[in-house]
Motif scaffolding. Structure first.
Motif, PDB file in Angstrom:
ATOM      1  N   THR A 112       0.759  17.141  11.403  1.00 23.55           N
ATOM      2  CA  THR A 112      -0.330  17.077  12.384  1.00 23.55           C
ATOM      3  C   THR A 112      -0.880  15.660  12.559  1.00 23.55           C
ATOM      4  OG1 THR A 112      -1.962  17.608  10.672  1.00 23.55           O
ATOM      5  CG2 THR A 112      -1.004  19.464  11.912  1.00 23.55           C
ATOM      6  N   VAL A 113      -0.322  14.695  11.838  1.00 21.79           N
ATOM      7  CA  VAL A 113      -0.808  13.312  11.907  1.00 21.79           C
ATOM      8  C   VAL A 113      -0.438  12.693  13.252  1.00 21.79           C
ATOM      9  CG1 VAL A 113      -0.548  11.007  10.908  1.00 21.79           C
ATOM     10  CG2 VAL A 113      -0.746  12.989   9.417  1.00 21.79           C
ATOM     11  N   THR A 114      -1.412  12.019  13.874  1.00 23.43           N
ATOM     12  CA  THR A 114      -1.151  11.359  15.160  1.00 23.43           C
ATOM     13  C   THR A 114      -1.375   9.852  15.098  1.00 23.43           C
ATOM     14  OG1 THR A 114      -3.421  11.819  15.840  1.00 23.43           O
ATOM     15  CG2 THR A 114      -1.732  13.403  16.516  1.00 23.43           C
ATOM     16  N   ALA A 115      -1.968   9.364  14.015  1.00 21.82           N
ATOM     17  CA  ALA A 115      -2.215   7.924  13.853  1.00 21.82           C
ATOM     18  C   ALA A 115      -1.860   7.530  12.417  1.00 21.82           C
ATOM     19  CB  ALA A 115      -3.688   7.613  14.136  1.00 21.82           C
ATOM     20  N   ASP A 116      -1.849   6.236  12.161  1.00 22.50           N
ATOM     21  CA  ASP A 116      -1.536   5.745  10.818  1.00 22.50           C
ATOM     22  C   ASP A 116      -2.601   6.196   9.819  1.00 22.50           C
ATOM     23  OD1 ASP A 116       0.604   4.462  11.937  1.00 22.50           O
ATOM     24  OD2 ASP A 116      -0.221   2.451  11.764  1.00 22.50           O
ATOM     25  N   ILE A 117      -2.129   6.645   8.645  1.00 23.81           N
ATOM     26  CA  ILE A 117      -3.031   6.990   7.552  1.00 23.81           C
ATOM     27  C   ILE A 117      -2.494   6.334   6.278  1.00 23.81           C
ATOM     28  CG2 ILE A 117      -3.836   9.159   8.565  1.00 23.81           C
ATOM     29  CD1 ILE A 117      -1.881  10.647   6.737  1.00 23.81           C
ATOM     30  N   GLU A 118      -3.286   6.342   5.234  1.00 22.51           N
ATOM     31  CA  GLU A 118      -2.892   5.658   4.010  1.00 22.51           C
ATOM     32  C   GLU A 118      -2.835   6.589   2.807  1.00 22.51           C
ATOM     33  OE1 GLU A 118      -5.643   2.451   3.536  1.00 22.51           O
ATOM     34  OE2 GLU A 118      -4.858   1.345   5.252  1.00 22.51           O
ATOM     35  N   ASN A 119      -2.716   7.887   3.014  1.00 17.88           N
ATOM     36  CA  ASN A 119      -2.763   8.810   1.877  1.00 17.88           C
ATOM     37  C   ASN A 119      -1.535   8.704   0.973  1.00 17.88           C
ATOM     38  OD1 ASN A 119      -0.925  10.098   3.521  1.00 17.88           O
ATOM     39  ND2 ASN A 119      -1.903  12.107   3.408  1.00 17.88           N
ATOM     40  N   GLY A 120      -0.451   8.138   1.456  1.00 13.07           N
ATOM     41  CA  GLY A 120       0.756   8.005   0.640  1.00 13.07           C
ATOM     42  C   GLY A 120       0.915   6.653  -0.039  1.00 13.07           C
ATOM     43  N   ASN A 121      -0.094   5.791   0.076  1.00 15.98           N
ATOM     44  CA  ASN A 121       0.017   4.446  -0.508  1.00 15.98           C
ATOM     45  C   ASN A 121       0.221   4.471  -2.023  1.00 15.98           C
ATOM     46  OD1 ASN A 121      -0.332   3.443   2.048  1.00 15.98           O
ATOM     47  ND2 ASN A 121      -2.259   2.389   1.636  1.00 15.98           N
ATOM     48  N   ASP A 122      -0.546   5.308  -2.719  1.00 16.57           N
ATOM     49  CA  ASP A 122      -0.427   5.377  -4.186  1.00 16.57           C
ATOM     50  C   ASP A 122       0.961   5.851  -4.599  1.00 16.57           C
ATOM     51  OD1 ASP A 122      -3.030   4.534  -4.423  1.00 16.57           O
ATOM     52  OD2 ASP A 122      -3.850   6.555  -4.673  1.00 16.57           O
ATOM     53  N   LEU A 123       1.473   6.831  -3.886  1.00 15.69           N
ATOM     54  CA  LEU A 123       2.796   7.361  -4.174  1.00 15.69           C
ATOM     55  C   LEU A 123       3.866   6.280  -3.970  1.00 15.69           C
ATOM     56  CD1 LEU A 123       3.824  10.865  -3.489  1.00 15.69           C
ATOM     57  CD2 LEU A 123       5.313   9.156  -2.522  1.00 15.69           C
ATOM     58  N   CYS A 124       3.758   5.547  -2.870  1.00 15.49           N
ATOM     59  CA  CYS A 124       4.711   4.456  -2.585  1.00 15.49           C
ATOM     60  C   CYS A 124       4.585   3.338  -3.625  1.00 15.49           C
ATOM     61  CB  CYS A 124       4.489   3.901  -1.182  1.00 15.49           C
ATOM     62  SG  CYS A 124       4.944   5.047   0.130  1.00 15.49           S
ATOM     63  N   GLU A 125       3.370   3.035  -4.016  1.00 17.66           N
ATOM     64  CA  GLU A 125       3.132   1.987  -5.020  1.00 17.66           C
ATOM     65  C   GLU A 125       3.755   2.376  -6.356  1.00 17.66           C
ATOM     66  OE1 GLU A 125       2.245  -1.656  -5.849  1.00 17.66           O
ATOM     67  OE2 GLU A 125       1.296  -0.905  -4.023  1.00 17.66           O
ATOM     68  N   ALA A 126       3.598   3.629  -6.745  1.00 18.17           N
ATOM     69  CA  ALA A 126       4.192   4.102  -8.005  1.00 18.17           C
ATOM     70  C   ALA A 126       5.715   4.027  -7.950  1.00 18.17           C
ATOM     71  CB  ALA A 126       3.739   5.538  -8.288  1.00 18.17           C
ATOM     72  N   ALA A 127       6.295   4.421  -6.822  1.00 20.47           N
ATOM     73  CA  ALA A 127       7.758   4.368  -6.672  1.00 20.47           C
ATOM     74  C   ALA A 127       8.254   2.925  -6.680  1.00 20.47           C
ATOM     75  CB  ALA A 127       8.174   5.063  -5.383  1.00 20.47           C
ATOM     76  N   LEU A 128       7.511   2.034  -6.026  1.00 25.70           N
ATOM     77  CA  LEU A 128       7.897   0.616  -5.983  1.00 25.70           C
ATOM     78  C   LEU A 128       7.936   0.022  -7.386  1.00 25.70           C
ATOM     79  CD1 LEU A 128       8.418  -1.817  -4.005  1.00 25.70           C
ATOM     80  CD2 LEU A 128       6.004  -2.335  -4.263  1.00 25.70           C
ATOM     81  N   THR A 129       6.989   0.394  -8.210  1.00 23.05           N
ATOM     82  CA  THR A 129       6.933  -0.111  -9.585  1.00 23.05           C
ATOM     83  C   THR A 129       8.004   0.537 -10.460  1.00 23.05           C
ATOM     84  OG1 THR A 129       4.550  -0.404  -9.344  1.00 23.05           O
ATOM     85  CG2 THR A 129       5.418  -0.420 -11.577  1.00 23.05           C
ATOM     86  N   GLU A 130       8.126   1.856 -10.384  1.00 24.03           N
ATOM     87  CA  GLU A 130       9.028   2.590 -11.279  1.00 24.03           C
ATOM     88  C   GLU A 130      10.502   2.319 -11.005  1.00 24.03           C
ATOM     89  OE1 GLU A 130      10.071   7.179 -12.609  1.00 24.03           O
ATOM     90  OE2 GLU A 130       8.381   6.795 -11.265  1.00 24.03           O
ATOM     91  N   TYR A 131      10.865   2.156  -9.740  1.00 19.25           N
ATOM     92  CA  TYR A 131      12.288   2.088  -9.385  1.00 19.25           C
ATOM     93  C   TYR A 131      12.804   0.676  -9.132  1.00 19.25           C
ATOM     94  CZ  TYR A 131      11.634   7.088  -9.022  1.00 19.25           C
ATOM     95  OH  TYR A 131      11.331   8.395  -9.303  1.00 19.25           O
ATOM     96  N   GLN A 132      12.112  -0.336  -9.647  1.00 13.78           N
ATOM     97  CA  GLN A 132      12.668  -1.690  -9.561  1.00 13.78           C
ATOM     98  C   GLN A 132      14.010  -1.752 -10.292  1.00 13.78           C
ATOM     99  OE1 GLN A 132      11.843  -4.285  -7.736  1.00 13.78           O
ATOM    100  NE2 GLN A 132       9.996  -3.332  -6.922  1.00 13.78           N
ATOM    101  N   ASP A 133      14.135  -0.960 -11.351  1.00 11.68           N
ATOM    102  CA  ASP A 133      15.409  -0.827 -12.044  1.00 11.68           C
ATOM    103  C   ASP A 133      16.145   0.358 -11.421  1.00 11.68           C
ATOM    104  OD1 ASP A 133      17.578  -0.632 -13.734  1.00 11.68           O
ATOM    105  OD2 ASP A 133      16.404  -0.172 -15.529  1.00 11.68           O
ATOM    106  N   PRO A 134      17.289   0.126 -10.766  1.00 17.45           N
ATOM    107  CA  PRO A 134      17.989   1.217 -10.075  1.00 17.45           C
ATOM    108  C   PRO A 134      18.405   2.359 -10.994  1.00 17.45           C
ATOM    109  CG  PRO A 134      19.117  -0.894  -9.735  1.00 17.45           C
ATOM    110  CD  PRO A 134      17.958  -1.148 -10.623  1.00 17.45           C
ATOM    111  N   ALA A 135      18.591   2.089 -12.278  1.00 18.56           N
ATOM    112  CA  ALA A 135      19.005   3.145 -13.212  1.00 18.56           C
ATOM    113  C   ALA A 135      17.916   4.210 -13.371  1.00 18.56           C
ATOM    114  CB  ALA A 135      19.351   2.548 -14.569  1.00 18.56           C
TER     115      ALA A 135
END
Length: 199
Positions: A112-135
């Protein structure tokens, strides 16, 4: 190997701009005054690539020293900017994980989103930190690394056995010398015992 940016977007068709649901980026390797422009460029490229990635599709785009990997699952898309060394298989594993985590956390509210929101920022930040190592993202890559390490240890063990092999040869020679000495001792003992023959 590095992930520079991970974003989650809602695909609104090829004619409409995708809505940004969450983004995380690591632009620390850029100059301080360049960082805002780099973030804007990452968002622009994210929207452009996601707009051209249909439902149920995934694609990889090469741009200068980066690869842009994206996947679209039923309108919920994730995109990652990685360097050339980061394996594509691992990048897609990260994107699939980010999409499933987003759906688990927020359900279908993104539809139902029609404009930019930031509710997934924390999730993306956690993934960015955790998966720097591809393994961490790709279990198969992790197993392959462990096998490679085992192979190195095995080669080291074989090399050390071969190094010990020279010492073993010396022991064998000594053992041969010992048996000759034993033979000489036996012959001498036999000669000595000949004088005392028991009848």
């Amino acid at each position: 190997m590095k992930i520079t940016c991970i974003s989650v977007l809602k695909h609104n068709g090829e004619s409409a701009e995708p809505s940004l649901l969450g983004v995380a980026s690591d632009v620390s390797n850029f100059g301080y005054f360049q960082r805002p422009s780099v973030r804007e460029m990452l968002n622009f490229v994210s929207r452009t690539v996601v707009r051209r990635t249909g439902n149920g599709q995934r694609q990889s785009v090469e741009h200068e020293e980066y690869y842009v990997h994206t996947t679209n699952k039923g309108g919920l898309a994730a995109i990652a900017f990685v360097d050339r060394e980061y394996p594509a298989r691992s990048a897609f594993c990260v994107l699939n994980k980010v999409i499933s985590d987003y759906e688990a956390k927020f359900g279908d509210s993104w539809k139902t989103v029609t404009a930019d929101i930031e509710n997934g920022n924390d999730l993306c930040e956690a993934a960015l930190t955790e998966y720097q190592d591809p393994a961490n993202a790709d279990k198969l890559l992790k197993v392959q690394r462990e096998l490679d390490e085992t192979k190195v240890i095995l080669h080291k063990t074989i090399d050390s056995v071969l190094a010990r092999g020279e010492k073993l040869d010396t022991l064998v020679e000594k053992s041969t010398d010992l048996s000759m000495a034993s033979q000489v001792f036996y012959k001498q003992a036999r000669k000595q015992n000949q004088c005392c023959v028991i009848m």
